[in-house]
Each structure stands twice: as C-alpha cells, then as structure tokens.
Write a protein that holds these residues in place. Structure first.
Motif, PDB file in Angstrom:
ATOM      1  N   ALA A 230     -18.536  63.340 -21.611  1.00  0.00           N
ATOM      2  CA  ALA A 230     -19.198  62.401 -20.621  1.00  0.00           C
ATOM      3  C   ALA A 230     -18.258  61.171 -21.439  1.00  0.00           C
ATOM      4  O   ALA A 230     -17.957  61.302 -22.523  1.00  0.00           O
ATOM      5  CB  ALA A 230     -20.439  61.660 -20.748  1.00  0.00           C
ATOM      6  N   ARG A 231     -18.332  60.247 -20.239  1.00  0.00           N
ATOM      7  CA  ARG A 231     -17.045  59.414 -20.682  1.00  0.00           C
ATOM      8  C   ARG A 231     -17.261  57.924 -19.793  1.00  0.00           C
ATOM      9  O   ARG A 231     -18.392  58.075 -18.774  1.00  0.00           O
ATOM     10  CB  ARG A 231     -15.271  59.482 -20.512  1.00  0.00           C
ATOM     11  N   ILE A 232     -17.367  56.977 -20.208  1.00  0.00           N
ATOM     12  CA  ILE A 232     -17.946  55.809 -19.493  1.00  0.00           C
ATOM     13  C   ILE A 232     -16.476  54.615 -19.450  1.00  0.00           C
ATOM     14  O   ILE A 232     -15.998  54.909 -20.717  1.00  0.00           O
ATOM     15  CB  ILE A 232     -18.915  54.982 -19.873  1.00  0.00           C
ATOM     16  N   SER A 233     -16.074  53.369 -18.846  1.00  0.00           N
ATOM     17  CA  SER A 233     -15.469  52.533 -18.940  1.00  0.00           C
ATOM     18  C   SER A 233     -15.818  51.763 -20.102  1.00  0.00           C
ATOM     19  O   SER A 233     -16.866  51.826 -19.980  1.00  0.00           O
ATOM     20  CB  SER A 233     -15.554  52.313 -17.585  1.00  0.00           C
ATOM     21  N   GLY A 234     -15.472  50.707 -20.063  1.00  0.00           N
ATOM     22  CA  GLY A 234     -15.672  49.253 -20.856  1.00  0.00           C
ATOM     23  C   GLY A 234     -16.974  48.521 -19.444  1.00  0.00           C
ATOM     24  O   GLY A 234     -17.558  48.191 -20.355  1.00  0.00           O
ATOM     25  N   GLY A 235     -16.571  48.149 -18.852  1.00  0.00           N
ATOM     26  CA  GLY A 235     -17.673  47.705 -18.358  1.00  0.00           C
ATOM     27  C   GLY A 235     -18.632  48.516 -17.929  1.00  0.00           C
ATOM     28  O   GLY A 235     -19.847  48.050 -17.168  1.00  0.00           O
ATOM     29  N   GLY A 236     -18.771  49.597 -17.566  1.00  0.00           N
ATOM     30  CA  GLY A 236     -19.739  50.719 -17.561  1.00  0.00           C
ATOM     31  C   GLY A 236     -19.947  50.862 -16.160  1.00  0.00           C
ATOM     32  O   GLY A 236     -20.848  51.765 -16.415  1.00  0.00           O
ATOM     33  N   THR A 237     -19.244  50.723 -15.896  1.00  0.00           N
ATOM     34  CA  THR A 237     -19.097  50.864 -13.934  1.00  0.00           C
ATOM     35  C   THR A 237     -19.118  52.670 -13.874  1.00  0.00           C
ATOM     36  O   THR A 237     -19.477  53.057 -12.374  1.00  0.00           O
ATOM     37  CB  THR A 237     -19.130  50.115 -12.845  1.00  0.00           C
ATOM     38  N   TYR A 238     -18.185  52.826 -14.640  1.00  0.00           N
ATOM     39  CA  TYR A 238     -17.720  53.648 -13.686  1.00  0.00           C
ATOM     40  C   TYR A 238     -18.396  54.873 -14.978  1.00  0.00           C
ATOM     41  O   TYR A 238     -17.535  54.809 -16.285  1.00  0.00           O
ATOM     42  CB  TYR A 238     -15.920  54.049 -13.808  1.00  0.00           C
ATOM     43  N   THR A 239     -18.386  56.097 -14.392  1.00  0.00           N
ATOM     44  CA  THR A 239     -19.202  57.351 -15.300  1.00  0.00           C
ATOM     45  C   THR A 239     -19.218  58.514 -14.777  1.00  0.00           C
ATOM     46  O   THR A 239     -18.107  58.905 -13.109  1.00  0.00           O
ATOM     47  CB  THR A 239     -19.876  57.201 -15.911  1.00  0.00           C
ATOM     48  N   ASP A 240     -18.455  59.340 -15.826  1.00  0.00           N
ATOM     49  CA  ASP A 240     -17.722  61.039 -15.438  1.00  0.00           C
ATOM     50  C   ASP A 240     -18.325  61.875 -16.664  1.00  0.00           C
ATOM     51  O   ASP A 240     -18.592  61.391 -17.734  1.00  0.00           O
ATOM     52  CB  ASP A 240     -16.451  60.649 -15.334  1.00  0.00           C
ATOM     53  N   TYR A 241     -18.864  63.020 -15.686  1.00  0.00           N
ATOM     54  CA  TYR A 241     -19.236  64.028 -16.793  1.00  0.00           C
ATOM     55  C   TYR A 241     -19.171  65.272 -16.439  1.00  0.00           C
ATOM     56  O   TYR A 241     -18.788  66.213 -15.353  1.00  0.00           O
ATOM     57  CB  TYR A 241     -21.159  64.134 -16.416  1.00  0.00           C
ATOM     58  N   ALA A 242     -19.175  66.188 -17.695  1.00  0.00           N
ATOM     59  CA  ALA A 242     -18.654  68.044 -17.286  1.00  0.00           C
ATOM     60  C   ALA A 242     -19.245  68.312 -16.503  1.00  0.00           C
ATOM     61  O   ALA A 242     -21.214  67.549 -16.054  1.00  0.00           O
ATOM     62  CB  ALA A 242     -19.323  68.369 -18.355  1.00  0.00           C
ATOM     63  N   ASP A 243     -19.359  69.052 -16.374  1.00  0.00           N
ATOM     64  CA  ASP A 243     -20.266  69.837 -14.526  1.00  0.00           C
ATOM     65  C   ASP A 243     -21.881  70.314 -15.464  1.00  0.00           C
ATOM     66  O   ASP A 243     -22.411  70.804 -14.629  1.00  0.00           O
ATOM     67  CB  ASP A 243     -19.662  70.851 -13.431  1.00  0.00           C
ATOM     68  N   SER A 244     -21.528  71.102 -16.582  1.00  0.00           N
ATOM     69  CA  SER A 244     -22.263  71.419 -17.506  1.00  0.00           C
ATOM     70  C   SER A 244     -22.936  70.553 -17.550  1.00  0.00           C
ATOM     71  O   SER A 244     -25.083  71.399 -18.006  1.00  0.00           O
ATOM     72  CB  SER A 244     -21.709  71.703 -18.275  1.00  0.00           C
ATOM     73  N   VAL A 245     -23.184  70.016 -17.908  1.00  0.00           N
ATOM     74  CA  VAL A 245     -24.458  68.351 -17.628  1.00  0.00           C
ATOM     75  C   VAL A 245     -24.819  67.464 -16.639  1.00  0.00           C
ATOM     76  O   VAL A 245     -25.947  66.173 -17.159  1.00  0.00           O
ATOM     77  CB  VAL A 245     -24.050  67.655 -19.452  1.00  0.00           C
ATOM     78  N   LYS A 246     -24.171  67.163 -15.814  1.00  0.00           N
ATOM     79  CA  LYS A 246     -24.708  66.434 -14.686  1.00  0.00           C
ATOM     80  C   LYS A 246     -25.771  66.645 -14.034  1.00  0.00           C
ATOM     81  O   LYS A 246     -25.835  67.713 -13.922  1.00  0.00           O
ATOM     82  CB  LYS A 246     -23.445  66.849 -13.473  1.00  0.00           C
ATOM     83  N   GLY A 247     -26.459  66.011 -14.308  1.00  0.00           N
ATOM     84  CA  GLY A 247     -27.611  65.621 -13.421  1.00  0.00           C
ATOM     85  C   GLY A 247     -28.692  66.301 -14.945  1.00  0.00           C
ATOM     86  O   GLY A 247     -30.474  65.123 -15.000  1.00  0.00           O
ATOM     87  N   ARG A 248     -28.814  65.781 -16.410  1.00  0.00           N
ATOM     88  CA  ARG A 248     -28.962  66.271 -17.668  1.00  0.00           C
ATOM     89  C   ARG A 248     -29.231  65.274 -18.236  1.00  0.00           C
ATOM     90  O   ARG A 248     -29.714  64.651 -19.137  1.00  0.00           O
ATOM     91  CB  ARG A 248     -29.304  67.588 -17.827  1.00  0.00           C
TER      92      ARG A 248
END
Length: 127
Positions: free
Chosen positions: A49-67
């Motif tokens: 997973a990753r997150i932007s400096g302000g926390g408004t953008y997040t991105d997840y690997a498909d395998s962990v999305k939702g968990r």
C-alpha cells in the motif's frame, strides 16, 4: 537524512488483525509519499500500500484491498498499516518506505522508487 523504524509485528492467527507503525525521524519534514512493502522468504519484495503526503491519495495491492488500511499522522510523522483478516500466505517481513516526491503513477509501486527504508518488522500468520 531520514530514519524509519517499524513496530507492531508479531504472531497472529489466521483471520486475526495487526496494526503496524512506522516512525520517521531525522529530516522527516521532507517526506512526501510513504508506503508499505513485504517480503516473504524466497520471494521478491512486493508492494502492499502507499499514501500521499497529505493522506488524500491511497493505493493498495489487489490482494489486500478491503482488508488493509494505510494511514498517516503527519503531526507525529508516523505511518500506519491496519491489517485485518490476515492469511498464512501473508507471513513476511513488512517494511515501510518513504520519499521526498509523490507520484500517482504505477512506478511508485516499485521498491526502487523509494529513497528511505526501515529495517522491517516480522509478521507471522499461523495457528
């Protein structure tokens, strides 16, 4: 220079939860993007997973999305990863990473994009 220190790993049963933390120090004010990666024995390091400096953008690997949920507290310069419904195959060393830049492109899912790394914390999912 930036130092990153992870904590919160341990042994958890399948289906259980853990919350990882990553504390930044040093020139932490320069940090923008942050992310979590994991590496299981005999496997390559993979993006979680990753997150932007302000926390408004997040991105997840498909395998962990939702968990899994990534978040950050900039006042405390700390990154978190809440992991729910953990699976045995998610046993790995989890590491946090940071960089002074941000990019929404997929390139920022690769370990080589990040300048700063923690030493990692072991997560073992087993009954």
């Amino acid at each position: 220079q930036v130092q990153l220190v992870e904590s919160g790993g341990g042994l958890v049963q399948p289906g259980g939860s853990l919350r990882l933390s990553c504390a930044a120090s040093g020139s932490a004010f320069s940090i923008n993007a942050m992310g979590w990666f994991r590496q299981a024995p005999g496997k390559e390091r993979e993006f979680v997973a990753r997150i932007s400096g302000g926390g408004t953008y997040t991105d997840y690997a498909d395998s962990v999305k939702g968990r899994f949920t990534i978040s950050r507290d900039n006042a405390k310069t700390t990154l978190y990863l809440q992991m729910n419904s953990l699976k045995p195959e998610e046993t790995a060393v989890y590491s946090c990473a940071a960089d002074d830049r941000f990019s929404g492109l997929v390139v920022a899912r690769t370990p080589s994009w990040y300048a700063y790394w923690g030493q990692g914390t072991q997560v073992t999912v087993s009954s």
